[in-house]
Design a protein around this motif. Sequence first.
Motif, PDB file in Angstrom:
ATOM      1  N   GLN A  84       0.830  -1.203   0.000  1.00  0.00           N
ATOM      2  CA  GLN A  84       0.000   0.000   0.000  1.00  0.00           C
ATOM      3  C   GLN A  84       0.868   1.259   0.000  1.00  0.00           C
ATOM      4  N   VAL A  87       1.476   2.052  -3.509  1.00  0.00           N
ATOM      5  CA  VAL A  87       0.288   2.616  -4.175  1.00  0.00           C
ATOM      6  C   VAL A  87       0.151   4.094  -3.807  1.00  0.00           C
ATOM      7  N   ILE A  88       0.320   4.394  -2.528  1.00  0.00           N
ATOM      8  CA  ILE A  88       0.164   5.774  -2.064  1.00  0.00           C
ATOM      9  C   ILE A  88       1.249   6.683  -2.658  1.00  0.00           C
ATOM     10  N   TYR A  91       0.362   7.350  -6.187  1.00  0.00           N
ATOM     11  CA  TYR A  91      -0.789   8.240  -6.339  1.00  0.00           C
ATOM     12  C   TYR A  91      -0.415   9.683  -5.969  1.00  0.00           C
ATOM     13  N   MET A 121     -10.207   6.836 -10.256  1.00  0.00           N
ATOM     14  CA  MET A 121      -9.372   5.637 -10.388  1.00  0.00           C
ATOM     15  C   MET A 121      -9.068   5.355 -11.863  1.00  0.00           C
ATOM     16  N   GLU A 141      -9.561  -3.891  -9.431  1.00  0.00           N
ATOM     17  CA  GLU A 141     -10.048  -3.166  -8.253  1.00  0.00           C
ATOM     18  C   GLU A 141     -11.280  -2.325  -8.598  1.00  0.00           C
TER      19      GLU A 141
ATOM     20  N   LYS B  66      -8.449  -0.367   3.641  1.00  0.00           N
ATOM     21  CA  LYS B  66      -8.353  -1.465   2.701  1.00  0.00           C
ATOM     22  C   LYS B  66      -7.159  -1.227   1.773  1.00  0.00           C
ATOM     23  N   GLN B  67      -6.566  -2.305   1.313  1.00  0.00           N
ATOM     24  CA  GLN B  67      -5.485  -2.204   0.341  1.00  0.00           C
ATOM     25  C   GLN B  67      -6.051  -1.698  -0.992  1.00  0.00           C
ATOM     26  N   GLY B  68      -5.323  -0.836  -1.682  1.00  0.00           N
ATOM     27  CA  GLY B  68      -5.728  -0.475  -3.039  1.00  0.00           C
ATOM     28  C   GLY B  68      -5.737   1.010  -3.323  1.00  0.00           C
ATOM     29  N   LEU B  69      -6.044   1.316  -4.575  1.00  0.00           N
ATOM     30  CA  LEU B  69      -6.000   2.699  -5.052  1.00  0.00           C
ATOM     31  C   LEU B  69      -7.069   3.578  -4.413  1.00  0.00           C
ATOM     32  N   LEU B  70      -8.282   3.043  -4.247  1.00  0.00           N
ATOM     33  CA  LEU B  70      -9.361   3.882  -3.716  1.00  0.00           C
ATOM     34  C   LEU B  70      -9.021   4.397  -2.316  1.00  0.00           C
ATOM     35  N   SER B  71      -8.452   3.524  -1.470  1.00  0.00           N
ATOM     36  CA  SER B  71      -8.033   3.967  -0.131  1.00  0.00           C
ATOM     37  C   SER B  71      -6.934   5.016  -0.241  1.00  0.00           C
ATOM     38  N   ALA B  72      -6.034   4.829  -1.195  1.00  0.00           N
ATOM     39  CA  ALA B  72      -4.944   5.801  -1.383  1.00  0.00           C
ATOM     40  C   ALA B  72      -5.519   7.161  -1.776  1.00  0.00           C
ATOM     41  N   ILE B  73      -6.525   7.148  -2.657  1.00  0.00           N
ATOM     42  CA  ILE B  73      -7.157   8.405  -3.084  1.00  0.00           C
ATOM     43  C   ILE B  73      -7.831   9.066  -1.885  1.00  0.00           C
ATOM     44  N   LYS B  74      -8.619   8.274  -1.149  1.00  0.00           N
ATOM     45  CA  LYS B  74      -9.355   8.843  -0.011  1.00  0.00           C
ATOM     46  C   LYS B  74      -8.401   9.370   1.060  1.00  0.00           C
ATOM     47  N   LEU B  75      -7.316   8.644   1.265  1.00  0.00           N
ATOM     48  CA  LEU B  75      -6.344   9.079   2.272  1.00  0.00           C
ATOM     49  C   LEU B  75      -5.699  10.400   1.862  1.00  0.00           C
TER      50      LEU B  75
END
Lengths: 274, 84
Positions: A84, A87-88, A91, A121, A141, B66-75
């Motif tokens: 993660q 990923v962060i 992003y 996304m 995803e 949760k693991q993944g892009l959506l959590s990264a965006i929200k964070l």
Amino acid sequence: MSKSSKVQVNVCPSLKPIVTKVFGRGVTFNIDADSESPFPYTWEASDKILTVFPENLNDEEKAGLVIIIKEYHNRNLLLLPYKQEQVIEEYIEYSEANPNKDTIEFFTSSIPANDLDALKMSLFMRDEKNKGNDISALKKEIRETFGPRGAYIANLCTAGYFERSFKAAKNKLSIERFKEYYELRVGKEAAAIFVHGGMTILALRDLVKEKIDICQLNGIFKFSIHGFGRANVELIKEYIENYSVDDLDPEIKKEIVYESPLPNVGLEYEITLA
Amino acid sequence: MSNKSSKLIFSPRALPYILDAFGKTISENGIIIDSETSEPVLTPEGDELHKDNFGGIKKGSVIFMKQGLLSAIKLTEGKYDPAK
């Protein structure tokens, strides 16, 4: 007395060197239970990375490590698994470059919140695709999170519909009319057909007929058929060459609006209803 | 690089140490649960979390992501921040 930044964490003496380093500014605290190491911890001063190998700690030290982790969180710091973190980082880098900021702002408040998340996304995914990176996990995803609607948004986004068609429609239409326009094209998938691997010629024929019905019923005059990859492009060509004369009324026009050569073979046919 | 922020990162097998700090553990079927009540831990979206799908703990509050892009965006957009 002023607040001291001195770290006071009650752990066994052997962990004190860890405590003195780990709360330093800009330090990455890495807990690695998967790698082999002869040491309980290592410190890379140049990059400020403190790596602890918990499998090399005794029980008392392991209990102390848990206390340090808790304290770390109490200090308002982020805890991330390796995957993660990557990923962060990716992003954040993408957000700073901001390639799609205008598009996201443009559609904020005018499309459903879940669609907006799917769009964010998808825009990121499109960017990764353009860089030549593998996007299969992102695609998965989006589909898992938002279902077929999300997958359709991803396809529309990749094909440029949000910028090419939906922006112009939103500028032209009232809020209510745009909602209808958008729901028809996205919710009812009237904007386009995306031919995917495994689709048969029969399935494509049915889909084209279904799409024509939806369009005629709702006063929509055109839609497109998209294919990416050699097999999908060939399927579209086969349909147009061998079946469209029988399947489509003579007044329905079909023309190629986009075709790309190898290695990124792609094709878009625009179907215009009379 | 000099401005990099502090963070804790961990390998897959280090997850139990992280969870232990928050009174959580992993159930037999891989779901993250409360160590005392055995209640599953939920994401802000209300989903249960499998250990392979764990995306970290947000700073400032005990929010399991949760693991993944959506959590990264929200964070990064501050969507997991407490309501102001």
